[in-house]
Design a protein around this motif. Sequence first.
Motif, PDB file in Angstrom:
ATOM      1  N   VAL A  39      26.789  21.962   4.707  1.00 45.44           N
ATOM      2  CA  VAL A  39      27.845  22.188   5.698  1.00 45.44           C
ATOM      3  C   VAL A  39      27.795  23.617   6.212  1.00 45.44           C
ATOM      4  N   VAL A  40      27.627  24.580   5.330  1.00 44.16           N
ATOM      5  CA  VAL A  40      27.540  25.980   5.749  1.00 44.16           C
ATOM      6  C   VAL A  40      26.296  26.198   6.595  1.00 44.16           C
ATOM      7  N   GLY A  41      25.205  25.593   6.227  1.00 39.90           N
ATOM      8  CA  GLY A  41      23.964  25.743   6.991  1.00 39.90           C
ATOM      9  C   GLY A  41      24.070  25.160   8.382  1.00 39.90           C
ATOM     10  N   MET A  42      24.711  24.019   8.532  1.00 37.85           N
ATOM     11  CA  MET A  42      24.865  23.406   9.848  1.00 37.85           C
ATOM     12  C   MET A  42      25.917  24.136  10.673  1.00 37.85           C
ATOM     13  N   GLY A  43      26.945  24.653  10.036  1.00 35.46           N
ATOM     14  CA  GLY A  43      28.027  25.308  10.747  1.00 35.46           C
ATOM     15  C   GLY A  43      27.661  26.665  11.295  1.00 35.46           C
ATOM     16  N   SER A  44      26.761  27.378  10.651  1.00 36.75           N
ATOM     17  CA  SER A  44      26.423  28.717  11.103  1.00 36.75           C
ATOM     18  C   SER A  44      25.148  28.744  11.921  1.00 36.75           C
ATOM     19  N   GLY A  45      24.689  27.589  12.372  1.00 36.38           N
ATOM     20  CA  GLY A  45      23.448  27.536  13.145  1.00 36.38           C
ATOM     21  C   GLY A  45      23.577  28.179  14.503  1.00 36.38           C
ATOM     22  N   GLY A  46      24.768  28.160  15.100  1.00 31.32           N
ATOM     23  CA  GLY A  46      24.967  28.753  16.414  1.00 31.32           C
ATOM     24  C   GLY A  46      24.412  27.856  17.499  1.00 31.32           C
ATOM     25  N   SER A  47      24.826  28.102  18.729  1.00 26.80           N
ATOM     26  CA  SER A  47      24.332  27.313  19.845  1.00 26.80           C
ATOM     27  C   SER A  47      23.405  28.167  20.679  1.00 26.80           C
ATOM     28  N   SER A  48      22.458  27.539  21.275  1.00 28.64           N
ATOM     29  CA  SER A  48      21.495  28.256  22.099  1.00 28.64           C
ATOM     30  C   SER A  48      21.596  27.760  23.523  1.00 28.64           C
ATOM     31  N   THR A  49      21.426  28.662  24.488  1.00 27.20           N
ATOM     32  CA  THR A  49      21.503  28.301  25.903  1.00 27.20           C
ATOM     33  C   THR A  49      20.138  27.985  26.470  1.00 27.20           C
ATOM     34  N   GLY A  50      19.124  27.965  25.645  1.00 31.15           N
ATOM     35  CA  GLY A  50      17.781  27.668  26.119  1.00 31.15           C
ATOM     36  C   GLY A  50      16.971  28.927  26.386  1.00 31.15           C
ATOM     37  N   SER A  51      17.647  30.039  26.665  1.00 30.18           N
ATOM     38  CA  SER A  51      16.941  31.286  26.934  1.00 30.18           C
ATOM     39  C   SER A  51      16.808  32.135  25.681  1.00 30.18           C
ATOM     40  N   GLY A  52      17.209  31.577  24.544  1.00 29.07           N
ATOM     41  CA  GLY A  52      17.090  32.310  23.294  1.00 29.07           C
ATOM     42  C   GLY A  52      18.328  33.120  22.945  1.00 29.07           C
ATOM     43  N   THR A  53      19.346  33.093  23.776  1.00 27.26           N
ATOM     44  CA  THR A  53      20.571  33.816  23.471  1.00 27.26           C
ATOM     45  C   THR A  53      21.629  32.832  23.015  1.00 27.26           C
ATOM     46  N   THR A  54      22.555  33.320  22.257  1.00 26.68           N
ATOM     47  CA  THR A  54      23.629  32.458  21.772  1.00 26.68           C
ATOM     48  C   THR A  54      24.704  32.330  22.829  1.00 26.68           C
ATOM     49  N   GLY A  55      25.541  31.332  22.688  1.00 24.31           N
ATOM     50  CA  GLY A  55      26.578  31.061  23.658  1.00 24.31           C
ATOM     51  C   GLY A  55      27.849  31.842  23.425  1.00 24.31           C
ATOM     52  N   ARG A  56      27.768  33.046  22.923  1.00 22.73           N
ATOM     53  CA  ARG A  56      28.959  33.841  22.657  1.00 22.73           C
ATOM     54  C   ARG A  56      29.370  34.592  23.911  1.00 22.73           C
ATOM     55  N   PRO A  57      30.668  34.842  24.073  1.00 22.61           N
ATOM     56  CA  PRO A  57      31.116  35.570  25.255  1.00 22.61           C
ATOM     57  C   PRO A  57      30.642  37.019  25.232  1.00 22.61           C
ATOM     58  N   GLN A  58      30.344  37.521  26.403  1.00 21.48           N
ATOM     59  CA  GLN A  58      29.888  38.901  26.531  1.00 21.48           C
ATOM     60  C   GLN A  58      31.078  39.782  26.905  1.00 21.48           C
ATOM     61  N   PRO A  59      31.095  41.026  26.466  1.00 23.41           N
ATOM     62  CA  PRO A  59      32.218  41.900  26.810  1.00 23.41           C
ATOM     63  C   PRO A  59      32.235  42.193  28.312  1.00 23.41           C
ATOM     64  N   THR A  60      33.433  42.258  28.894  1.00 21.47           N
ATOM     65  CA  THR A  60      33.563  42.509  30.321  1.00 21.47           C
ATOM     66  C   THR A  60      34.140  43.887  30.618  1.00 21.47           C
ATOM     67  N   VAL A  61      34.477  44.651  29.593  1.00 28.52           N
ATOM     68  CA  VAL A  61      35.080  45.958  29.792  1.00 28.52           C
ATOM     69  C   VAL A  61      33.998  47.026  29.701  1.00 28.52           C
ATOM     70  N   ARG A  62      34.072  47.988  30.602  1.00 17.67           N
ATOM     71  CA  ARG A  62      33.154  49.122  30.547  1.00 17.67           C
ATOM     72  C   ARG A  62      33.951  50.347  30.129  1.00 17.67           C
ATOM     73  N   TYR A  63      33.463  51.020  29.141  1.00 19.42           N
ATOM     74  CA  TYR A  63      34.155  52.200  28.635  1.00 19.42           C
ATOM     75  C   TYR A  63      33.463  53.448  29.146  1.00 19.42           C
ATOM     76  N   PRO A  64      34.123  54.558  29.385  1.00 19.96           N
ATOM     77  CA  PRO A  64      35.560  54.758  29.272  1.00 19.96           C
ATOM     78  C   PRO A  64      36.289  54.117  30.444  1.00 19.96           C
ATOM     79  N   VAL A  65      37.504  53.666  30.182  1.00 18.91           N
ATOM     80  CA  VAL A  65      38.317  53.045  31.215  1.00 18.91           C
ATOM     81  C   VAL A  65      38.921  54.149  32.077  1.00 18.91           C
ATOM     82  N   LYS A  66      38.722  54.051  33.401  1.00 15.90           N
ATOM     83  CA  LYS A  66      39.269  55.040  34.320  1.00 15.90           C
ATOM     84  C   LYS A  66      40.290  54.353  35.215  1.00 15.90           C
ATOM     85  N   ILE A  67      41.453  54.965  35.346  1.00 14.25           N
ATOM     86  CA  ILE A  67      42.498  54.428  36.192  1.00 14.25           C
ATOM     87  C   ILE A  67      42.508  55.254  37.467  1.00 14.25           C
ATOM     88  N   ASN A  68      42.331  54.594  38.594  1.00 13.93           N
ATOM     89  CA  ASN A  68      42.344  55.294  39.866  1.00 13.93           C
ATOM     90  C   ASN A  68      43.780  55.683  40.198  1.00 13.93           C
TER      91      ASN A  68
END
Length: 94
Positions: A39-68
């Motif tokens: 169960v642990v082995g199947m659960g931690s396999g992760g999903s692949s998008t075909g390009s070799g990367t996992t299907g995890r969300p990528q961060p959308t924030v760029r640091y440092p945050v600047k307020i205009n």
Amino acid sequence: MPWVRDYVRSDGTPVRGHSRWAQGARREMTILAVVALAVVGMGSGGSSTGSGTTGRPQPTVRYPVKINSTTTVRQHPQPTVSYPIPWERPDGKR
């Protein structure tokens, strides 16, 4: 696990008290461990998008945050909800 009390063997050897696995418990524990590892082995396999990367969300924030900074001052706060909130105006109207 049953507890075996102190006893003396027929040849006179003293045996201290100890715990002992019940009959068949080792087999059941082995089966349980194999299933848990599968169960642990199947659960931690992760999903692949075909390009070799996992299907995890990528961060959308760029640091440092600047307020205009704006030169205009808002008279009323801007609502952050999807339904309208009536703000009271300085002249008493809604």
